[in-house]
Write a protein that holds these residues in place. Structure first.
Motif, PDB file in Angstrom:
ATOM      1  N   ARG A  62       0.840  -1.197   0.000  1.00 44.77           N
ATOM      2  CA  ARG A  62       0.000   0.000   0.000  1.00 44.77           C
ATOM      3  C   ARG A  62       0.878   1.252   0.000  1.00 44.77           C
ATOM      4  N   MET A  63       0.627   2.136  -0.923  1.00 47.84           N
ATOM      5  CA  MET A  63       1.315   3.425  -0.942  1.00 47.84           C
ATOM      6  C   MET A  63       0.700   4.338   0.116  1.00 47.84           C
ATOM      7  N   THR A  64       1.542   5.094   0.801  1.00 53.69           N
ATOM      8  CA  THR A  64       1.058   6.056   1.790  1.00 53.69           C
ATOM      9  C   THR A  64       1.179   7.486   1.295  1.00 53.69           C
ATOM     10  N   ASP A  65       2.047   7.716   0.318  1.00 53.85           N
ATOM     11  CA  ASP A  65       2.188   9.023  -0.310  1.00 53.85           C
ATOM     12  C   ASP A  65       2.897   8.821  -1.641  1.00 53.85           C
ATOM     13  N   ILE A  66       3.141   9.904  -2.347  1.00 60.35           N
ATOM     14  CA  ILE A  66       3.865   9.867  -3.617  1.00 60.35           C
ATOM     15  C   ILE A  66       5.137  10.682  -3.440  1.00 60.35           C
ATOM     16  N   ASP A  67       6.276  10.042  -3.608  1.00 59.72           N
ATOM     17  CA  ASP A  67       7.564  10.734  -3.510  1.00 59.72           C
ATOM     18  C   ASP A  67       8.182  10.819  -4.894  1.00 59.72           C
ATOM     19  N   VAL A  68       8.592  12.020  -5.287  1.00 65.03           N
ATOM     20  CA  VAL A  68       9.252  12.195  -6.583  1.00 65.03           C
ATOM     21  C   VAL A  68      10.510  13.040  -6.398  1.00 65.03           C
ATOM     22  N   LEU A  69      11.491  12.781  -7.253  1.00 59.68           N
ATOM     23  CA  LEU A  69      12.739  13.543  -7.268  1.00 59.68           C
ATOM     24  C   LEU A  69      12.884  14.233  -8.612  1.00 59.68           C
ATOM     25  N   VAL A  70      13.255  15.501  -8.580  1.00 62.28           N
ATOM     26  CA  VAL A  70      13.614  16.236  -9.797  1.00 62.28           C
ATOM     27  C   VAL A  70      14.940  16.953  -9.537  1.00 62.28           C
ATOM     28  N   ARG A  71      15.541  17.436 -10.600  1.00 63.39           N
ATOM     29  CA  ARG A  71      16.756  18.237 -10.426  1.00 63.39           C
ATOM     30  C   ARG A  71      16.422  19.524  -9.660  1.00 63.39           C
ATOM     31  N   ARG A  72      17.407  19.999  -8.914  1.00 60.41           N
ATOM     32  CA  ARG A  72      17.173  21.198  -8.112  1.00 60.41           C
ATOM     33  C   ARG A  72      16.772  22.369  -8.995  1.00 60.41           C
ATOM     34  N   SER A  73      17.361  22.468 -10.176  1.00 54.78           N
ATOM     35  CA  SER A  73      17.044  23.582 -11.080  1.00 54.78           C
ATOM     36  C   SER A  73      15.607  23.525 -11.587  1.00 54.78           C
ATOM     37  N   GLU A  74      14.957  22.357 -11.480  1.00 58.01           N
ATOM     38  CA  GLU A  74      13.594  22.180 -11.979  1.00 58.01           C
ATOM     39  C   GLU A  74      12.564  22.100 -10.852  1.00 58.01           C
ATOM     40  N   PHE A  75      13.033  22.273  -9.616  1.00 57.18           N
ATOM     41  CA  PHE A  75      12.158  22.115  -8.461  1.00 57.18           C
ATOM     42  C   PHE A  75      11.022  23.141  -8.470  1.00 57.18           C
ATOM     43  N   GLY A  76      11.359  24.397  -8.745  1.00 59.40           N
ATOM     44  CA  GLY A  76      10.332  25.435  -8.783  1.00 59.40           C
ATOM     45  C   GLY A  76       9.301  25.182  -9.870  1.00 59.40           C
ATOM     46  N   GLY A  77       9.766  24.693 -11.022  1.00 60.12           N
ATOM     47  CA  GLY A  77       8.842  24.368 -12.102  1.00 60.12           C
ATOM     48  C   GLY A  77       7.888  23.249 -11.715  1.00 60.12           C
ATOM     49  N   LEU A  78       8.394  22.257 -10.990  1.00 64.14           N
ATOM     50  CA  LEU A  78       7.550  21.158 -10.516  1.00 64.14           C
ATOM     51  C   LEU A  78       6.496  21.673  -9.543  1.00 64.14           C
ATOM     52  N   GLU A  79       6.894  22.576  -8.656  1.00 64.35           N
ATOM     53  CA  GLU A  79       5.920  23.140  -7.709  1.00 64.35           C
ATOM     54  C   GLU A  79       4.812  23.889  -8.454  1.00 64.35           C
ATOM     55  N   ARG A  80       5.175  24.656  -9.474  1.00 64.91           N
ATOM     56  CA  ARG A  80       4.160  25.412 -10.221  1.00 64.91           C
ATOM     57  C   ARG A  80       3.189  24.462 -10.929  1.00 64.91           C
ATOM     58  N   ILE A  81       3.709  23.376 -11.485  1.00 63.75           N
ATOM     59  CA  ILE A  81       2.844  22.397 -12.153  1.00 63.75           C
ATOM     60  C   ILE A  81       1.878  21.772 -11.162  1.00 63.75           C
ATOM     61  N   LEU A  82       2.376  21.437  -9.991  1.00 62.01           N
ATOM     62  CA  LEU A  82       1.524  20.807  -8.986  1.00 62.01           C
ATOM     63  C   LEU A  82       0.409  21.757  -8.542  1.00 62.01           C
ATOM     64  N   LEU A  83       0.727  23.031  -8.417  1.00 63.29           N
ATOM     65  CA  LEU A  83      -0.297  24.015  -8.064  1.00 63.29           C
ATOM     66  C   LEU A  83      -1.335  24.125  -9.181  1.00 63.29           C
ATOM     67  N   GLU A  84      -0.881  24.076 -10.430  1.00 65.80           N
ATOM     68  CA  GLU A  84      -1.811  24.133 -11.565  1.00 65.80           C
ATOM     69  C   GLU A  84      -2.736  22.922 -11.594  1.00 65.80           C
ATOM     70  N   LEU A  85      -2.257  21.789 -11.084  1.00 65.27           N
ATOM     71  CA  LEU A  85      -3.067  20.567 -11.055  1.00 65.27           C
ATOM     72  C   LEU A  85      -3.998  20.519  -9.846  1.00 65.27           C
ATOM     73  N   GLY A  86      -3.993  21.585  -9.055  1.00 65.21           N
ATOM     74  CA  GLY A  86      -4.892  21.645  -7.909  1.00 65.21           C
ATOM     75  C   GLY A  86      -4.247  21.302  -6.587  1.00 65.21           C
ATOM     76  N   GLY A  87      -2.933  21.154  -6.574  1.00 64.79           N
ATOM     77  CA  GLY A  87      -2.246  20.838  -5.341  1.00 64.79           C
ATOM     78  C   GLY A  87      -2.173  22.038  -4.406  1.00 64.79           C
ATOM     79  N   THR A  88      -2.079  21.760  -3.131  1.00 62.91           N
ATOM     80  CA  THR A  88      -1.901  22.806  -2.123  1.00 62.91           C
ATOM     81  C   THR A  88      -0.712  22.431  -1.253  1.00 62.91           C
ATOM     82  N   ARG A  89       0.090  23.435  -0.918  1.00 63.85           N
ATOM     83  CA  ARG A  89       1.246  23.156  -0.084  1.00 63.85           C
ATOM     84  C   ARG A  89       0.826  22.961   1.360  1.00 63.85           C
ATOM     85  N   ALA A  90       1.380  21.945   2.013  1.00 62.26           N
ATOM     86  CA  ALA A  90       1.057  21.685   3.408  1.00 62.26           C
ATOM     87  C   ALA A  90       1.580  22.829   4.269  1.00 62.26           C
TER      88      ALA A  90
END
Length: 255
Positions: A62-90
């Motif tokens: 059973r998965m308890t969460d989703i963990d993903v790794l991206v390059r540090r230079s792409e971290f901000g871009g990943l956060e913006r995509i997640l917000l666009e998909l309806g994500g909210t920061r804890a």
């Protein structure tokens, strides 16, 4: 996930885990597809990385969460995509967490709130000098076709073992043995060369951490046939003495 079969014959707990995992994997697929459209490489790490090979039956773990790794230079871009998909920061008032190498977000799907842990490192970069370009260059396609098709990758078997050892050191609850079970599955389903693993541990600065992790898993009777790996991870006499005390399986987890 479009190409995964239904599982009508499963008992209720396994069926619940299967449906739960499918939801998590669908969210991972959507996130990775959006990232691929902007040239961001996504590595699934920990639980989601093991479904399809180490755990071929999606109802096994059973998965308890989703963990993903991206390059540090792409971290901000990943956060913006997640917000666009309806994500909210804890919410987190801890300044150290706010400036950390990982950020926790949530996505709500119906009655489910799914935790997504974004990483640009496995551990604090000042503590462990990990070459993440090497991690990305050694990565392989995800074993599940739907995820592989949208570009999801996962770390090599060696790097996944090192990550589990670090996770046990950093985050796991004392009674949590999932990291050890995952490590055993990696060793069962992949060809892991002991010398190559030891060399990677040395590069990461985690030789002692890996030694303790494998020895503890063996002492608990979970990780099997670790002798060929342990011999490639020599420790000082002082640390060997400490291990004889710490690795008593009747004791609380030393990590």
């Amino acid at each position: 996930m479009n190409n995964l079969p239904s599982r009508p014959g499963l008992a209720h707990p396994a069926r619940t885990t299967f449906v739960h995992n499918i939801l998590f994997l669908k969210i991972l697929k959507d996130l990775a597809a959006a990232c691929a459209g902007r040239g961001i490489t996504v590595l699934a790490i920990k639980g989601s990385a093991f479904l399809g090979r180490e755990y071929r039956d999606l109802s096994e773990r059973r998965m308890t969460d989703i963990d993903v790794l991206v390059r540090r230079s792409e971290f901000g871009g990943l956060e913006r995509i997640l917000l666009e998909l309806g994500g909210t920061r804890a919410p987190d008032d801890n300044v150290l967490h706010q400036q950390s190498y990982e950020r926790l977000y949530h996505i709500t799907k119906g009655d489910f709130r799914v935790a997504i842990d974004l990483h640009h490192a496995f551990a604090h970069p000042q503590a462990f000098p990990i070459d993440y370009e090497r991690v990305f260059s050694d990565a392989e396609g995800h074993p599940l076709e739907d995820l592989r098709r949208v570009g999801v990758q996962r770390p090599s078997a060696e790097h996944s073992l090192l990550l589990l050892a670090l996770h046990q050191l950093y985050d796991a609850f004392p009674v949590e043995f999932r990291n050890f079970h995952d490590a055993q599955r990696i060793l069962e389903r992949n060809s892991v060369n002991p010398r190559k693993l030891a060399a990677e541990a040395e590069r990461w600065g985690v030789r002692s951490v890996l030694h303790f992790f494998l020895a503890r898993g063996s002492a608990l009777g979970i990780v099997q046939a670790v002798e060929s790996f342990i011999v490639e991870l020599p420790l000082s006499r002082l640390r060997r003495r400490a291990m004889r005390i710490l690795l008593d399986p009747a004791r609380a987890d030393p990590f």
